[in-house]
Design an enzyme around this catalytic site. Structure first.
Site, PDB file in Angstrom:
ATOM      1  N   ASP A 128     -28.180 -17.625 -21.300  1.00  0.00           N
ATOM      2  CA  ASP A 128     -28.044 -16.979 -22.591  1.00  0.00           C
ATOM      3  C   ASP A 128     -29.164 -17.436 -23.520  1.00  0.00           C
ATOM      4  O   ASP A 128     -29.424 -18.633 -23.625  1.00  0.00           O
ATOM      5  CB  ASP A 128     -26.698 -17.383 -23.205  1.00  0.00           C
ATOM      6  CG  ASP A 128     -25.834 -16.191 -23.531  1.00  0.00           C
ATOM      7  OD1 ASP A 128     -26.185 -15.476 -24.492  1.00  0.00           O
ATOM      8  OD2 ASP A 128     -24.832 -15.974 -22.830  1.00  0.00           O
ATOM      9  N   ASP A 130     -28.643 -12.671 -26.527  1.00  0.00           N
ATOM     10  CA  ASP A 130     -27.536 -12.500 -27.470  1.00  0.00           C
ATOM     11  C   ASP A 130     -27.967 -11.642 -28.673  1.00  0.00           C
ATOM     12  O   ASP A 130     -28.999 -11.940 -29.295  1.00  0.00           O
ATOM     13  CB  ASP A 130     -27.112 -13.895 -27.948  1.00  0.00           C
ATOM     14  CG  ASP A 130     -25.797 -13.887 -28.694  1.00  0.00           C
ATOM     15  OD1 ASP A 130     -24.780 -13.499 -28.107  1.00  0.00           O
ATOM     16  OD2 ASP A 130     -25.796 -14.277 -29.881  1.00  0.00           O
ATOM     17  N   GLU A 168     -28.269  -7.846 -25.270  1.00  0.00           N
ATOM     18  CA  GLU A 168     -26.987  -7.428 -25.858  1.00  0.00           C
ATOM     19  C   GLU A 168     -27.329  -6.636 -27.113  1.00  0.00           C
ATOM     20  O   GLU A 168     -27.870  -7.189 -28.070  1.00  0.00           O
ATOM     21  CB  GLU A 168     -26.153  -8.667 -26.202  1.00  0.00           C
ATOM     22  CG  GLU A 168     -24.745  -8.279 -26.625  1.00  0.00           C
ATOM     23  CD  GLU A 168     -24.009  -9.370 -27.383  1.00  0.00           C
ATOM     24  OE1 GLU A 168     -22.778  -9.405 -27.286  1.00  0.00           O
ATOM     25  OE2 GLU A 168     -24.658 -10.181 -28.086  1.00  0.00           O
ATOM     26  N   HIS A 223     -16.630 -12.236 -21.922  1.00  0.00           N
ATOM     27  CA  HIS A 223     -15.954 -13.284 -22.704  1.00  0.00           C
ATOM     28  C   HIS A 223     -15.591 -12.831 -24.108  1.00  0.00           C
ATOM     29  O   HIS A 223     -14.897 -13.548 -24.822  1.00  0.00           O
ATOM     30  CB  HIS A 223     -16.853 -14.524 -22.748  1.00  0.00           C
ATOM     31  CG  HIS A 223     -18.117 -14.261 -23.508  1.00  0.00           C
ATOM     32  ND1 HIS A 223     -19.108 -13.400 -23.040  1.00  0.00           N
ATOM     33  CD2 HIS A 223     -18.555 -14.694 -24.705  1.00  0.00           C
ATOM     34  CE1 HIS A 223     -20.086 -13.340 -23.932  1.00  0.00           C
ATOM     35  NE2 HIS A 223     -19.771 -14.111 -24.938  1.00  0.00           N
ATOM     36  N   ASP A 224     -16.071 -11.673 -24.545  1.00  0.00           N
ATOM     37  CA  ASP A 224     -15.734 -11.154 -25.873  1.00  0.00           C
ATOM     38  C   ASP A 224     -14.732 -10.000 -25.808  1.00  0.00           C
ATOM     39  O   ASP A 224     -14.274  -9.539 -26.859  1.00  0.00           O
ATOM     40  CB  ASP A 224     -16.985 -10.600 -26.573  1.00  0.00           C
ATOM     41  CG  ASP A 224     -17.998 -11.678 -26.911  1.00  0.00           C
ATOM     42  OD1 ASP A 224     -17.582 -12.825 -27.168  1.00  0.00           O
ATOM     43  OD2 ASP A 224     -19.208 -11.373 -26.918  1.00  0.00           O
TER      44      ASP A 224
HETATM   45  C1  NOJ Z   1     -22.293 -12.292 -28.877  1.00  0.00           C
HETATM   46  C2  NOJ Z   1     -21.610 -13.311 -28.024  1.00  0.00           C
HETATM   47  O1  NOJ Z   1     -21.276 -12.734 -26.794  1.00  0.00           O
HETATM   48  C3  NOJ Z   1     -20.411 -13.801 -28.797  1.00  0.00           C
HETATM   49  O2  NOJ Z   1     -19.542 -14.573 -28.022  1.00  0.00           O
HETATM   50  C4  NOJ Z   1     -20.916 -14.541 -30.001  1.00  0.00           C
HETATM   51  O3  NOJ Z   1     -19.826 -14.894 -30.830  1.00  0.00           O
HETATM   52  C5  NOJ Z   1     -21.885 -13.695 -30.825  1.00  0.00           C
HETATM   53  N1  NOJ Z   1     -22.816 -12.954 -30.037  1.00  0.00           N
HETATM   54  C6  NOJ Z   1     -22.671 -14.569 -31.768  1.00  0.00           C
HETATM   55  O4  NOJ Z   1     -23.607 -15.330 -31.061  1.00  0.00           O
END
Ligand code: NOJ
Length: 538
Positions: free
Chosen positions: A98, A194, A245, A309-310
């Protein structure tokens, strides 16, 4: 079409803190990932995406980094990391890490200096203003936080403890490129970047008409210059893979990030499904796939995922996590691995892990959920109602520890897990999956194997059939002289449909299915709940 190793890869995402704990501190660790690498290899994944494991106060589970060249002690040491990378490579797999460079932790030495005085040389590493505007952040009501020390506001797209870097400052960019090289020179194989489209900020920070729509945070002028510079200075010098992302993006804008002639990124995650589709919505999903295929095919490369994970685990959010759990897990697996784009598997997906329902807000850890809860309750809303409205999409749904076996804490830790294990671990776990030849695990394994043997799954073009059908998602992939038909019943109903002769499956070789005893028929398909089939037509 241009062939690349990464286009042919399947990525397995390791959220290490919930993967496997070897030292009993309740957090997974890199040693734990090393010990389970054979498991990932057995599944057949080619690339591991490792969530952030750098030094961090851990306000947002490692997405608030305080030292980019170190390993967080919960995860291990640099020695463990080096061994981990070596072990990944020994197995012929690759590792992407990441890259979190939109923001740092407020405990990063740069920020400590930056906030110390207005004339500190690092002041301009971050974004400071005398007056706030009306924008909200992902995790809080305002993107601005007043800092007493210098009586100005700093900008944060996420939590207060995650100040955004100022990418307009060339020194910031050089610092980032330098530690990117540090990791690449160690031999990692790329980055998952990210919220990479948030780096450029809107000039002047004008008030938004609708501050609740936070898309003003991304895709602002200057972003492509930054990414092209990053490509020139760093990325082009290594044989690596990058995935950005990229929230709030249309296929047209997406192409600007991943177009093969753009010299920016290889692929992206867009969030048209995971940020906006709360439950399964067939027409919408098909429409999204159609539009992205049209927008990117032969020009750029897409990714396929339905959880990470989100985002709440796919059986719970989009499928069925009770009686049809196994069928729906396999059905979505076929969907993700047969659509054009790189498939991502989020740890535990391969055994059909489900979302979680804790009893109270105190049991949840997710900062996004906790902050939202607090904000809404402070507005006077009923706490019970607020809680209920947040559980379905809480990020903790997918952050519970991997369920390895039926021993205490699902075999994840000998200590107290940082987040409670899902109570269903006695029925759903890896040991049970590995012992059952019909398990979801072995189904994923077959799908990955099928991709390795058949380039049509990667490079074949895509043509939908029965476009308006509400339960059936069906499409053809075609490459050279091969034609495959994918038929999915994404519903809990028994569905029968008359199809034209050209879609007859009679006598066709069925390459994979998630049901036994399939019914062969000429002009009629009959599909059981979440039944999935792949046929070779030619
Ligand atoms: C995306 C990440 O996947 C998430 O887990 C994070 O809280 C935010 N970006 C901020 O870095």
């Amino acid at each position: 079409m241009k062939k690349n190793w990464w286009k042919e890869s399947v990525v397995y995402q390791v959220y290490w803190r919930s993967f496997y704990d070897t030292d009993g501190d309740g957090y997974g660790d890199l040693e734990g990932v090393i010990q389970k690498l054979d498991y990932i290899q057995e599944l057949g994944a080619d690339v591991i995406w490792l969530n952030p494991c750098f030094e961090s106060p851990d306000v947002d589970n490692g997405y608030d980094i305080s030292d980019y060249r170190s390993i967080m002690s919960k995860a291990g040491t640099m020695e463990t990391f080096d061994r981990f990378l070596q072990e990944v490579h020994n197995r012929g797999m690759k590792l992407i890490m990441d890259l979190v460079v939109n923001h740092t932790s407020d405990q990063h030495p740069w920020f400590k200096e930056s906030r110390s005085s207005k004339d500190n040389p690092k002041r301009d590493y971050y974004v400071w203003r005398r007056e706030p505007n009306n924008w909200r952040s992902y995790f809080t009501p305002s993107v601005w936080e007043f800092d007493d020390q210098t009586e100005e506001y700093y900008f944060h797209s996420f939590a207060v403890e995650q100040p955004d870097l100022n990418w307009e400052n060339p020194m910031v960019r050089q610092e980032v490129y330098s530690f990117m090289r540090f990791w690449l020179d160690k031999g990692i194989d790329g980055f998952r970047m990210d919220v990479i489209n948030l780096l450029a900020k809107q000039a002047g920070f004008p008030d938004a008409e609708n501050p609740e729509d936070i898309s003003y945070l991304g895709n602002n002028p200057g972003i492509h210059e930054y990414l092209q510079e990053m490509h020139r200075e760093v990325l082009q010098h290594y044989d690596i893979f990058t995935v950005g992302e990229i929230p709030f993006v249309t296929p047209e804008d997406g192409l600007l990030y991943v177009g093969e002639n753009r010299r920016e990124l290889h692929t992206l995650f867009h969030f048209e499904v995971c940020d906006y589709m709360i439950h399964w919505d067939m027409q919408r999903y098909k429409e999204i796939q159609r539009r992205w295929y049209k927008g990117l095919w032969e020009k750029g490369w897409n990714s396929q995922f339905l959880n990470n994970h989100d985002h709440t685990r796919l059986v719970t959010r989009f499928g069925n996590d009770s009686i049809f759990r196994v069928e729906s897990a396999k059905c979505f697996a076929v969907l993700l691995h047969l659509l054009p784009g790189m498939p991502y598997i989020y740890q535990g997906e391969e055994i059909g892990m489900t979302g979680v329902r804790y009893k109270s807000i105190q049991e949840y850890q997710d900062i996004a959920m906790k902050n939202k809860y607090k904000e809404e309750v402070e507005k006077g809303r009923d706490p019970g109602e607020v809680f209920k409205s947040l559980v379905h999409l809480s990020r903790d749904n997918s952050r519970t520890p991997v369920q390895w076996d039926e021993s205490p804490n699902a075999g994840f830790t000998k200590g107290t897990p940082w987040i409670k294990v899902n109570p269903n671990y006695k029925e759903i776990n890896v040991a049970q999956s590995l012992a059952d030849p019909d398990s979801i695990f072995y189904f994923y394994k077959k799908l990955i194997q099928l991709r390795k043997e058949n380039k049509i799954m990667v490079y074949g073009d895509y043509q939908e059939v029965l476009e308006d059908h509400q339960q059936i998602y069906s499409f053809i992939r075609e490459l050279d002289h091969q034609r495959w038909l994918v038929v999915l019943n994404i519903s809990e109903l028994l569905v029968q449909v008359n199809v034209p002769e050209s879609l007859s499956i009679a006598g066709k070789e069925m390459l994979l299915t998630n049901y036994k005893n399939e019914v062969d028929s000429n002009v009629e398909w009959a599909l059981r709940p979440y039944e999935a089939r792949i046929y070779r037509l030619l």
